[in-house]
Scaffold this active site. Sequence first.
Site, PDB file in Angstrom:
ATOM      1  N   ARG A 174      36.016  38.083  46.817  1.00 43.27           N
ATOM      2  CA  ARG A 174      36.777  38.495  45.635  1.00 43.27           C
ATOM      3  C   ARG A 174      35.885  39.401  44.802  1.00 43.27           C
ATOM      4  O   ARG A 174      34.741  39.641  45.138  1.00 43.27           O
ATOM      5  CB  ARG A 174      37.329  37.295  44.837  1.00 43.27           C
ATOM      6  CG  ARG A 174      36.599  36.010  44.872  1.00 43.27           C
ATOM      7  CD  ARG A 174      35.343  35.900  44.037  1.00 43.27           C
ATOM      8  NE  ARG A 174      35.464  36.488  42.730  1.00 43.27           N
ATOM      9  CZ  ARG A 174      34.467  37.014  42.071  1.00 43.27           C
ATOM     10  NH1 ARG A 174      33.242  37.039  42.598  1.00 43.27           N
ATOM     11  NH2 ARG A 174      34.626  37.539  40.885  1.00 43.27           N
ATOM     12  N   GLY A 175      36.467  39.913  43.716  1.00 47.24           N
ATOM     13  CA  GLY A 175      35.747  40.926  42.944  1.00 47.24           C
ATOM     14  C   GLY A 175      36.166  42.294  43.476  1.00 47.24           C
ATOM     15  O   GLY A 175      36.184  42.517  44.692  1.00 47.24           O
ATOM     16  N   ASP A 205      38.774  45.612  37.199  1.00 44.66           N
ATOM     17  CA  ASP A 205      39.471  45.724  38.478  1.00 44.66           C
ATOM     18  C   ASP A 205      40.247  47.027  38.599  1.00 44.66           C
ATOM     19  O   ASP A 205      40.582  47.461  39.690  1.00 44.66           O
ATOM     20  CB  ASP A 205      40.420  44.543  38.673  1.00 44.66           C
ATOM     21  CG  ASP A 205      39.626  43.294  38.980  1.00 44.66           C
ATOM     22  OD1 ASP A 205      39.053  42.712  38.032  1.00 44.66           O
ATOM     23  OD2 ASP A 205      39.549  42.925  40.155  1.00 44.66           O
TER      24      ASP A 205
HETATM   25  C1  LIG Z   1      32.540  43.686  39.674  1.00 39.93           C
HETATM   26  S1  LIG Z   1      33.942  42.978  39.684  1.00 39.93           S
HETATM   27  C2  LIG Z   1      34.993  43.172  38.308  1.00 39.93           C
HETATM   28  C3  LIG Z   1      36.139  42.303  38.477  1.00 39.93           C
HETATM   29  O1  LIG Z   1      36.564  42.333  39.802  1.00 39.93           O
HETATM   30  C4  LIG Z   1      35.845  40.880  38.016  1.00 39.93           C
HETATM   31  O2  LIG Z   1      35.499  40.880  36.674  1.00 39.93           O
HETATM   32  C5  LIG Z   1      37.094  40.070  38.229  1.00 39.93           C
HETATM   33  O3  LIG Z   1      37.953  40.021  37.380  1.00 39.93           O
HETATM   34  C6  LIG Z   1      37.239  39.410  39.532  1.00 39.93           C
HETATM   35  O4  LIG Z   1      38.477  38.764  39.672  1.00 39.93           O
HETATM   36  P1  LIG Z   1      38.759  37.890  40.974  1.00 39.93           P
HETATM   37  O5  LIG Z   1      40.144  37.381  40.749  1.00 39.93           O
HETATM   38  O6  LIG Z   1      37.729  36.828  41.026  1.00 39.93           O
HETATM   39  O7  LIG Z   1      38.699  38.829  42.164  1.00 39.93           O
END
Ligand SMILES: CSC[C@@H](O)[C@@H](O)C(=O)COP(=O)(O)O
Length: 365
Positions: A53-54, A242
């Site tokens: 994720r991220g 994102d």
């Molecule tokens: C460097 S990553 C920035 C975002 O992806 C992060 O802050 C985030 O909101 C991740 O969300 P996730 O739902 O865990 O994928």
Amino acid sequence: MKIDGKPYRTIWPAPDGVSVAVIDQTRLPFAFEVRRLASLAEAAEAIRVMVVRGAPLIGVTAAYGLALAMREDASNDGLDRAVAALAATRPTAINLRWALDRVSANLRQVQAPERFAHAFAEAGRIAEEDVASCHAIGNHGARILADLAAAKGRPINVLTHCNAGWLATVDWGTALAPIYVAHDQGVPLHVYVDETRPRNQGAALTAFELNAHGVPHTVIADNAGGHLMQHGGIDVCIVGSDRTTATGDVCNKIGTYLKALAAHDNRVPFYAALPFSTIDWTLADGVAEIPIEERDGREVSHLTGRLPDGGFATIEVVSPGSPVANPAFDVTPARLVTGIITERGVAEPSAAGLLALYPERRRAA
Ligand SMILES: CSC[C@@H](O)[C@@H](O)C(=O)COP(=O)(O)O
């Protein structure tokens, strides 16, 4: 970054040369497990259930997923189907779409038998570029933290939300990269980590990362940040993104907007750190235009954690029968953002500010 002294990335080609290895983030912080992804279906599932994720890491995993799909069906139809399957896994992070567009455009230039090797190599290049971008974000952002610490003449308190560290990218991270670079340079700092309900990426992943790197930190309940800001307890906020519009609106994990409001009310600088692959140049109004992922209500109604005997358990925490909603992201308008830290430097959060850093986009427009 290192775990128990051993350097890791979040995704890497497996020794067999035809699959990839990833760290299973659903098992952290209590278990460190590596998973192998060998097919399109496995890559798509890993993104969907958040083994990875991220935003940047989702993009790189999708790129490798497209390569794995080319081993199964390298025809044009197979390519179209694989792009559609991967694009459908998570709707908000634009890095996913960006990586799929880049790899599939590349693949349409080559014959089917060559497509797997081409895609695998291109995914590797995207991963390397992500590492370089995040390291550069770290260097630019660290200067902000160093200047702040020098101005205050004491250790500074940084607040971050969710996990925008190396686990969310290939290495370094976005919001956490400046913290790592500054910490390594000797800038005195302490990080307040929002737990980030419902999935607790802050409590589980950011805290895990900061622990492993020896960065002083404290996990707080999501609702504590405003109180700390009112009492001078936060000097700066840094979050990831994102999807960022061409006008500087920033979409990030649910709850980010409330932190930005509190920061604005208390005159605390609020930065978003992101690589170019997170900017959606087609959008001007983040609140109106960015699709917000709605995830399973079970993430709100249930909690998973470790029991005293070391086993894992999932427990129910919401009154049975109550409806549950789970929007996973929100949008912070550019007017609440102090600056956007990119691999090219710090941009003013506006169309003009972003175009000044990415002049080639002015020509493209
Ligand atoms: C460097 S990553 C920035 C975002 O992806 C992060 O802050 C985030 O909101 C991740 O969300 P996730 O739902 O865990 O994928």
